[in-house]
Structures are given as C-alpha cells and as structure tokens.
Scaffold this motif. Structure first.
Motif, PDB file in Angstrom:
ATOM      1  N   TRP A  23      61.218 -16.493  -9.911  1.00 17.47           N
ATOM      2  CA  TRP A  23      61.268 -16.802 -11.441  1.00 17.47           C
ATOM      3  C   TRP A  23      62.374 -17.411 -11.983  1.00 17.47           C
ATOM      4  CZ3 TRP A  23      56.436 -16.384 -13.257  1.00 17.47           C
ATOM      5  CH2 TRP A  23      55.489 -15.662 -12.313  1.00 17.47           C
ATOM      6  N   ARG A  26      61.367 -21.053 -11.238  1.00 16.86           N
ATOM      7  CA  ARG A  26      59.955 -21.259 -12.144  1.00 16.86           C
ATOM      8  C   ARG A  26      60.148 -21.513 -13.460  1.00 16.86           C
ATOM      9  NH1 ARG A  26      54.958 -21.502 -10.366  1.00 16.86           N
ATOM     10  NH2 ARG A  26      54.290 -20.753 -12.539  1.00 16.86           N
ATOM     11  N   GLU A  27      61.000 -20.331 -14.149  1.00 19.38           N
ATOM     12  CA  GLU A  27      61.399 -20.325 -15.600  1.00 19.38           C
ATOM     13  C   GLU A  27      62.492 -20.935 -15.893  1.00 19.38           C
ATOM     14  OE1 GLU A  27      59.948 -15.974 -16.338  1.00 19.38           O
ATOM     15  OE2 GLU A  27      58.592 -17.192 -17.006  1.00 19.38           O
ATOM     16  N   GLY A  30      62.733 -24.700 -13.960  1.00 21.33           N
ATOM     17  CA  GLY A  30      61.288 -25.529 -14.137  1.00 21.33           C
ATOM     18  C   GLY A  30      60.704 -26.042 -12.773  1.00 21.33           C
ATOM     19  N   THR A  32      58.292 -25.561 -10.744  1.00 20.20           N
ATOM     20  CA  THR A  32      56.988 -24.743 -10.572  1.00 20.20           C
ATOM     21  C   THR A  32      56.220 -24.893  -9.279  1.00 20.20           C
ATOM     22  OG1 THR A  32      55.785 -26.242 -11.911  1.00 20.20           O
ATOM     23  CG2 THR A  32      56.921 -24.555 -13.083  1.00 20.20           C
ATOM     24  N   GLY A  33      56.712 -25.518  -8.309  1.00 13.11           N
ATOM     25  CA  GLY A  33      56.018 -25.758  -7.164  1.00 13.11           C
ATOM     26  C   GLY A  33      55.770 -24.340  -6.335  1.00 13.11           C
ATOM     27  N   LYS A  35      54.856 -20.759  -6.008  1.00 13.00           N
ATOM     28  CA  LYS A  35      53.780 -20.051  -7.038  1.00 13.00           C
ATOM     29  C   LYS A  35      54.043 -18.639  -7.040  1.00 13.00           C
ATOM     30  CE  LYS A  35      51.630 -24.020  -7.779  1.00 13.00           C
ATOM     31  NZ  LYS A  35      52.272 -24.980  -8.940  1.00 13.00           N
ATOM     32  N   ILE A  74      59.699 -26.851  -2.701  1.00 16.14           N
ATOM     33  CA  ILE A  74      58.621 -28.039  -2.122  1.00 16.14           C
ATOM     34  C   ILE A  74      59.213 -29.280  -3.097  1.00 16.14           C
ATOM     35  CG2 ILE A  74      57.163 -27.201  -4.107  1.00 16.14           C
ATOM     36  CD1 ILE A  74      55.879 -28.507  -0.698  1.00 16.14           C
ATOM     37  N   GLU A  75      59.703 -29.146  -4.159  1.00 16.57           N
ATOM     38  CA  GLU A  75      60.091 -30.363  -4.799  1.00 16.57           C
ATOM     39  C   GLU A  75      61.210 -31.072  -4.050  1.00 16.57           C
ATOM     40  OE1 GLU A  75      59.566 -27.394  -6.339  1.00 16.57           O
ATOM     41  OE2 GLU A  75      58.573 -27.480  -8.324  1.00 16.57           O
TER      42      GLU A  75
END
Lengths: 151, 734
Positions: A23, A26-27, A30, A32-33, A35, A74-75
């Motif tokens: 999180w 993701r949050e 940014g 978001t790859g 999941k 992943i990015e």
C-alpha cells in the motif's frame, strides 16, 4: 517519515509503520503495478523484489525495512519491457485479464535470479501465484522460453 | 446528425495507448462540471469525424475500432476488432480499439447494441452487425475515393487500407478519404464476406492489449487515481438477510486519514479515508452491530439434507422426456443408479470488486470494471437519484469477470457513498474477505441418475433428477416458464423448447429419457459462474455415462459414440480428444473422457492421471478438442480452452463455499484455494472449427474439465468420486 530505495531511487514516505509495503507502493508512490489480491500472502499478485528476492508485499510492513534494501517493482524490472520474462510473455501472448501478471512476472523473474535454468520441479516449488483466468499452461512455457533469452 | 457525433474525449483508448487512459480520466475529473451541450459541440467541431459508429480513421491511417462488449481476459476485444477489420480491409497493424460509453449508446439509439458480456456471446452475439459495420465503412471509404477521382466504384479495389483505381493505377489511403467518407450516407444492403475471403478472421494474431499488461502500466479499476480522490472500504452484513443496526463512527474518526463513516444502505457501512489502507484499518476497528433477518440460521448441512430429499420429491419440472421410460426400466436386464453433488462456488476474480464515482446534484459519473455497462449505468442512475441522461459509466478492463461483474451491486454502493460527499471522487475497493462472503454463488445442486441397460449392454433409458437452486428464480424470475427454469437444464434440453436455449441442447440420442428439476432455493443469491449450469450437468451426465459404460462392460469411448449418431460434430471432438491422448494406450496413465455441448459449441476432453498408493492424484495431461463453428483467433481459442482447465479443475479440486448460521465460512484463498502451477496439467488443445455456425469459446470447455478427470480417477482406482470438490476425499479405499 521513512526512506526507501525503490526502482533505483531514494524516496521518502510518510506512512504508519505497520502499513504493508504494497500500500506504500500503490498509494504513496503511485506504483500500481503490484496488485492487491488477497492481503494474506496467498495469491502472489502483489509480488515485488527486495534485493532481488521475490516478496509478497501485501503482508510486509514498511516498518520492517531499514531503507538500505533495493526494492524493485514491475515498473522497475526493465526500462522498456525488455526483461527476458517480459519478452517471453509478449511472444507467447500470455496475459488474459492481466491483473495477476505483474506479480506472476516478478515471481518468475525472482525464480530466474535464483535458478537461471529451472526444472519443472523448481518452477512448481517457487512459483505459487494464482491466476483465475487460467494462463498457467502458457506461464510454464513462458518460463522455459524466458530462460533462453537475454535482457 | 446523431450518426456523426464524435465520441466524447472521455473515451479510453484501451489498446496499446495506456497513457491515454490516465490523461482521459484526469481530463474528465477536472471538467466534471462541464455541460453535455458544450461537450457535444466540442466533439462535433473536431476535424476528423468517425466513418461510422464502429470505425474512426485518423489522417495517419490509425484505425480505431469501437468495441461495445467488455474485455475481461477472454480476448473478445481482439476478436471483435478482427471481425470489423477484416470487413474493412484495413491494415491490421494500424488497428487500435476504444470503448464507447453506455451513455453514448443510449444517446445514439443504441447504435452499438448490446454491451452485456456473458454467456460466451461476445463474438457470436455480435458477429453479424459488427462485420456489417466494417463492410459499410469500407464501402463509404471506397465511394469517397471514387468520388474524388470521378470514377465508378466498380473500378476501385482496396487492400490493407489503400484504395487503388485499376485503370489509372491511382491510389488513396484510408486516412486521406476518411473525412470525405464520413459525410456520405451509409449504404444499405452491404454484403459481408464469405468465409473463404477472410484475411484477418481466422488468423492467430496477437492480442491488442498485451503490452501494458507485462509492464504494470495497465490501469485497472482498483488502480485509478484522481485529483482529490478519497478511498472507501466497505463491510456488508455477514449473515444472509442481515441488516445494519448501528455503528459507532466516533470510535474511528480520529484514526489516521479517516474522513467519514457512511451508512451505505440497509446492509452495509463504509469508511472513507485519504488512503484505502487507512479506510480498511479504521473499518476493521469500527464497532458495528447487525440485525438478523431471514437466512440468519441458514447452514449448508441442513440444506444438503433438503436437496437429498428433493431427489425423490414429487414436485419437479420436466424439461426433456421422450420414449417409453418406465417400460425400459421394467424390462431392463440391469439398472444403474448413482447420486452426485456439486457445491456452491465463488467467482473470486483476481481483482476484487471496485468502482469509482463522482456525484453532484446534476451529474453522476462512474468508472468501473463491468461485464454489463448498460446495467451499471442503470444502477448508477437509480443510486444517484438522477435521470439516466445525467449519468455515465466509463468501462475499464476487468481483472477477471467470470459472470460476477455482470452484477452491479458495487456500482450502486460507490454511488451511494459518493452521494454523501458531493463533488469528491470516491474509489470503493472491496477486501478479498468481502468478495468471498458476498458473491453471487454458483448454485449447489445434486442429481440422482438412473440408467436401464438391456442384455447386450445397450442403454434403453436414462433418468436424471436434478435438485437445487435456480439462478433465474433468484436473478430474473420473469424468465421462468410456468415455474420451470430451462437454464437449469443446460446441455440436457430438447431441441425446439425455447430459442433462447437452443444453444444448450442435449446432443446424445437416447431411446428413452426423462430429465427433471426439483427447485430448492436457499437464502443465498445465485450467480452465473463461468460455464454456469453446464458445469454440473456435464458431471451428472458424463460421469454417469462412464458408469453405464463400465456396467455394460463396454469401452467408454465406443459406448458414448453409439448414441452420438445425430451429432457428428460431438462425435468428432470426442474422437479427436481420445485419439490425441492415445486412448487405449497402456502407458501407466489412466484416462477419462467427457464430451458436452453448451453455449453452441462442441467440446471434449481426455484426462490422463495417476493416483499413487497413498491416494495422491497427479493430472499429467489433458487433450481437449473444441468445435466452435468458426475460430476468429485460433491462438486465443487455445488460451480459453487451456484456461478453462484452470478454472474448471480449480473448482473440481478445491472450491467450495459453505454456510453456517447464515455466514460464509471461507474468507480468502487460504480456505478457498485455486490451482497453482504445481497442480496444472499440460494441456494440448485441438481447435477444429467445422464452419456453418457460431459457437461460444470462453465457457463451454469448463464443463468437460471435471468429468474427464473424475472418470480418469475411476479408471485409475476403481473408486467413483461423486461429490465435489475432490480436495479432502480419499481417492483410494482404505
């Protein structure tokens, strides 16, 4: 405020210590790859690398990191989608819905870091991600193809 | 002018241009107060209008094909684009795709027709009108070139988007005439190609949506970010029929990031916070009281007893009956009887349910993964309290659907939450635990199968009594026929009963048969679960056919073929699977067969297994054959067929949803397992389209997965497994 090294860059994040790394990625960052799929380290769709090792980030508290670890998502696996696993995935048209694939690809890339020429038994033991669409047959072919490719 | 309105800028490029997605969302967020008239004027003013509803061609020859159905992994996006592109005779390398919105579809008299994506109808349900759309656009483009040259259309030809005037050798690219073409009146009576003329249809082209899925760039609903967006986590009444009694918002308002605690409706409460993890953490800490309703004492164990009793009850609807059944049983040399059971299953899409909404007093916009954009729009309008014209839904690629995302419960929820915070984008994301506990579950059913054999081992009559829940009774009771759910008999129906289920008929010809259904509906909402009722009906019919073959002392392949005389396509796929697997080989592996017809397609599988002395099952290989009539993209048909064994065998091996005191007992993948690579057999697919009909692909093969493996287990052990899932059962008698 914690400092993390993510995809080669040092970043600061202001998150509660028990926030799972997933999180934060993701949050806060940014990215978001990776999941959210289960939150209990079962499905593997949140898989990222810490120092090249595949880790399920949904149960990894950000407070457990020292800041020295190299975190790869992943990015950051490749700049242009040219990692051998990504090449193989495109060549065999593996993703269906694709939601689990960033985690699947990171799990496979981690496997190849540890075991460059994996047998089917190695694959079975080390890649335990869930894919509901059903790409698993092509995933196995993709792993065997990826190990023959160069970045 | 309705036909020439340019699609609004909010459409998402869902092919290879993921950057367009983010930009599109941000643009629409910052513009969410703009009024529709201005938007239309802006769209009309664009210099490069569409050729027709299905096709837009840019000056650089980029062809954008509009796709109405939803892409959830099944490849329909690419397949539909192939159908249009083939008729268009454009350059496939220049094709990209775009979703029109459900709101635009309504505003344009449903020019794109049906948005719903289920029942394996994505291709076969739209194949006529999307090809016609491509053919009409082609005719307009050629006409535009002919007009410019002042020559007859008959002197012009086209290849890969380049129009050539034969006598002069002049050429024009589609991109050069697209604007002129868009001003022409669309011709009527345009013929689509004969299959022998196809160039892109039938080719194993790569999917159009892969690139971003391997780099993490693909944005799913769960990934959306908008300026000023807040995140919501939701908790729904854990017991069936339960309602929300009270909650103590003050107890969590001081927790990090919390903005609001919202009563969503009678059955759910949500916490809204800056970040989703904060919302979820606060929701876990929120004191909530629930009120029991009807269903609070529902338990699977009690319902199983009710189903057992229903196997011999008098109240049953007969869907298929022929021949002298009673006489056949009275005169039988041997009768065989067996009872089977298939449990509740959850879809468990990898991407948990989610949706994002912005509500204002005069507008409601929703971004969501949905299999049914127009139903989602209707749900949004109702929850928003706004006319449908003031709402729209922007579809995103789905992280799995399998039937679950044909329902719009999560859309209604996010709109209700957003309505409490006008003007603020709200993203609702369910936890996996909510997803497991609040599904639309595959019905649990049982079947009592009886067969009569004569002295030569010929089948003289078969009876199947199904007992269990009706999906139609739960979700669309108006579709019942005199109380009967025809869809409960998927794959077992007589031809001619109802054209809506003509693609779900029995293809065996038996001397006498009786199939009936005793409907028993628990307080559990049922759902269409990939393959739907074909899944358990194939277990009932095809495992029992295997039992009958063994009782008759006959080879299970030959025994089946004897009753397939009227269905050469079914016999062909069964033979192909059996021969491909080496049926009859003595190589230490045990084999099991299954053939079934559903969703308009013929499918068969031969499973190769071993069961060791400890009872450990190893599924080595599956050989699967399918005849869907036409295969628009054979390599994607292969992907769907192989994938069906993941979904179908995950269910057969592991999946079961159970209830105690109204609550689902399985909460996550630790107790609701799904197949991993170590469980996955090699799958060899034989795609053998025989032409002349359009069958489905995404679902039909699910049905043959479990029966083939169950029959192979019997061949290995001599023990019948008649109860799913296999997971905890001993495969060898102690």
């Amino acid at each position: 405020m914690a400092e993390l090294k993510v995809n080669g860059q040092t970043v600061s994040v202001d998150a509660e210590e028990n926030t799972p790394l997933l999180w934060v990625l993701r949050e806060h960052l940014g990215l978001t790859g990776a999941k959210y799929g289960c939150g209990i380290a079962q499905c593997g769709t949140c898989t990222i690398h810490i120092d090249g090792q595949p880790v399920r980030s949904c149960t990894y508290p950000v407070g457990a990191l020292s800041g020295e670890e190299e975190i790869t998502t992943i990015e950051g696996l490749s700049e242009d989608g040219s990692h051998p696993v990504q090449q193989a995935w495109v060549e065999l048209d593996i993703p269906q819905c694709g939601y689990c694939q960033p985690g699947m690809i990171m799990a496979v890339a981690g496997l190849l870091n540890n075991t460059p020429d994996p047998t089917d038994e190695d694959i079975d033991a080390q890649v335990t991600n869930i894919c509901r669409c059903g790409t698993l047959a092509r995933v196995r072919k993709g792993i065997h193809l990826a190990k023959t490719k160069k970045a | 002018m309705a036909d020439t309105i340019k699609l609004s800028r909010r459409n998402f490029i869902i092919g290879t241009g993921a950057a367009g997605l983010t930009i599109g969302i941000l643009a629409s967020c910052s513009n969410n107060s703009e009024d529709g008239t201005e938007a239309d004027q802006a769209a009309n003013a664009e210099p490069n209008p569409e050729v027709n509803a299905w096709v837009h061609i840019a000056p650089d020859d980029t062809v954008t094909i509009r796709i109405a159905r939803s892409e959830m992994g099944q490849g329909t996006l690419t397949g539909l684009a192939q159908l249009v592109a083939d008729e268009l005779d454009c350059d496939w390398d220049k094709v990209t795709t775009e979703y029109p919105t459900p709101g635009e579809n309504l505003a344009r008299d449903r020019v794109w027709r049906d948005f719903s994506t289920g029942g394996s109808r994505g291709i076969r349900g739209s194949v006529e009108y999307v090809r016609e759309g491509g053919a009409v656009a082609r005719a307009m483009l050629i006409q535009a070139a002919a007009n410019q040259w002042e020559v007859p259309v008959s002197e012009c030809s086209v290849e890969k988007g380049v129009i050539t005037h034969g006598p002069s050798g002049n050429t024009l690219r589609y991109g050069e005439v697209a604007e002129a073409a868009s001003a022409l009146t669309p011709p009527t009576g345009v013929q689509v190609k004969d299959p022998s003329e196809w160039k892109i249809i039938g080719q194993p082209v790569k999917r159009l949506d892969t690139a971003d899925k391997v780099t993490g760039a693909q944005k799913y609903g769960a990934d959306l970010q908008m300026d000023g967006m807040l995140n919501a986590a939701i908790k729904q009444a854990p017991k069936r029929g339960g309602t929300l009694a009270s909650f103590d918002a003050d107890a969590v308002m001081s927790m990090p990031g919390v903005r609001k605690v919202v009563q969503v409706d009678d059955t759910a409460v949500a916490v809204v916070a800056d970040r989703w993890w904060q919302a979820k953490t606060a929701l876990d800490a929120l004191p909530v009281e629930w009120t029991d309703g009807e269903g609070a004492d529902y338990s699977s164990a009690a319902f199983e007893t009710e189903l057992e009793n229903a196997l011999t009850a008098d109240d049953a609807s007969v869907a298929n009956m022929s021949g002298e059944v009673d006489a056949a049983f009275a005169n039988a040399a041997q009768t065989v009887e067996a009872t089977y059971r298939v449990p509740h299953q959850n879809h468990a899409c990898m991407e948990p349910m989610n949706a994002t909404a912005i509500w204002t007093e005069d507008k409601c916009e929703v971004w969501c993964p949905t299999q049914n954009g127009e139903a989602a729009l209707g749900a949004a309008s109702e929850a928003a309290g706004l006319p449908i014209e003031q709402c729209d839904v922007y579809k995103l690629l789905l992280g799995g659907g399998f039937g679950r995302r044909g329902m719009s419960d999560y859309v209604s929820q996010v709109v209700k939450i957003a309505k409490e915070m006008p003007g603020t984008p709200i993203k609702l994301l369910w936890t996996r635990e909510e997803d497991m506990q609040h599904g639309f579950y595959h019905p649990t059913t049982r079947a009592r199968c009886e067969g009569a054999l004569d002295a030569d081992g010929n089948l003289t009559a078969i009876k199947i009594r199904i007992a269990g829940q009706s999906i139609l009774a739960g979700l669309m009771p108006q579709a019942l026929q005199n109380g009967m759910d025809p869809f409960a008999f998927q794959g077992l129906l007589p031809s001619g009963l109802d054209e809506r289920v003509e693609d779900q008929t029995l293809k065996y010809t038996f001397p006498a048969l009786k199939f009936d259904h005793a409907m028993r509906n628990p307080p559990v909402r049922p759902g269409f679960w990939r393959g739907v009722n074909a899944n358990q009906n194939a277990v009932y019919l095809e495992c029992f056919m295997d039992e009958l073959a063994h009782a008759a002392g006959k080879d299970p392949l030959e025994f089946r073929l004897a009753y397939m005389g009227d269905a050469p396509e079914l016999a062909a796929v069964l033979r192909a699977a059996a021969e491909g697997s080496g049926w009859g080989n003595d190589d230490g592996k045990s084999r099991g067969l299954c053939a079934f017809y559903s969703f308009g397609a013929y499918t068969a599988a031969c499973a190769e297994v071993t069961v060791d002395d400890a009872g450990q099952l190893k599924i080595h290989r599956i050989v699967a054959a399918t005849d869907p009539g036409y295969a628009v993209n054979p390599q994607q048909v292969d992907a769907q067929v192989a994938g069906s064994f993941v979904y179908g065998l995950s269910a057969a091996l592991f999946e079961e949803i159970t209830f105690e005191n109204g609550e689902v007992q399985e909460r996550n993948f630790d107790t609701y397992n799904s197949m991993r690579l170590r469980d996955m057999p090699e799958v060899e697919t034989i795609v053998m389209p025989s032409g002349g009909f359009w069958g489905g692909v995404g679902e039909p093969t699910i049905a043959v997965a479990a029966p083939a493996v169950l029959n192979a287990i019997y061949a290995a052990t001599g023990k019948r497994i008649r109860n799913l899932p296999i997971k905890d059962q001993s495969l060898r008698d102690a």
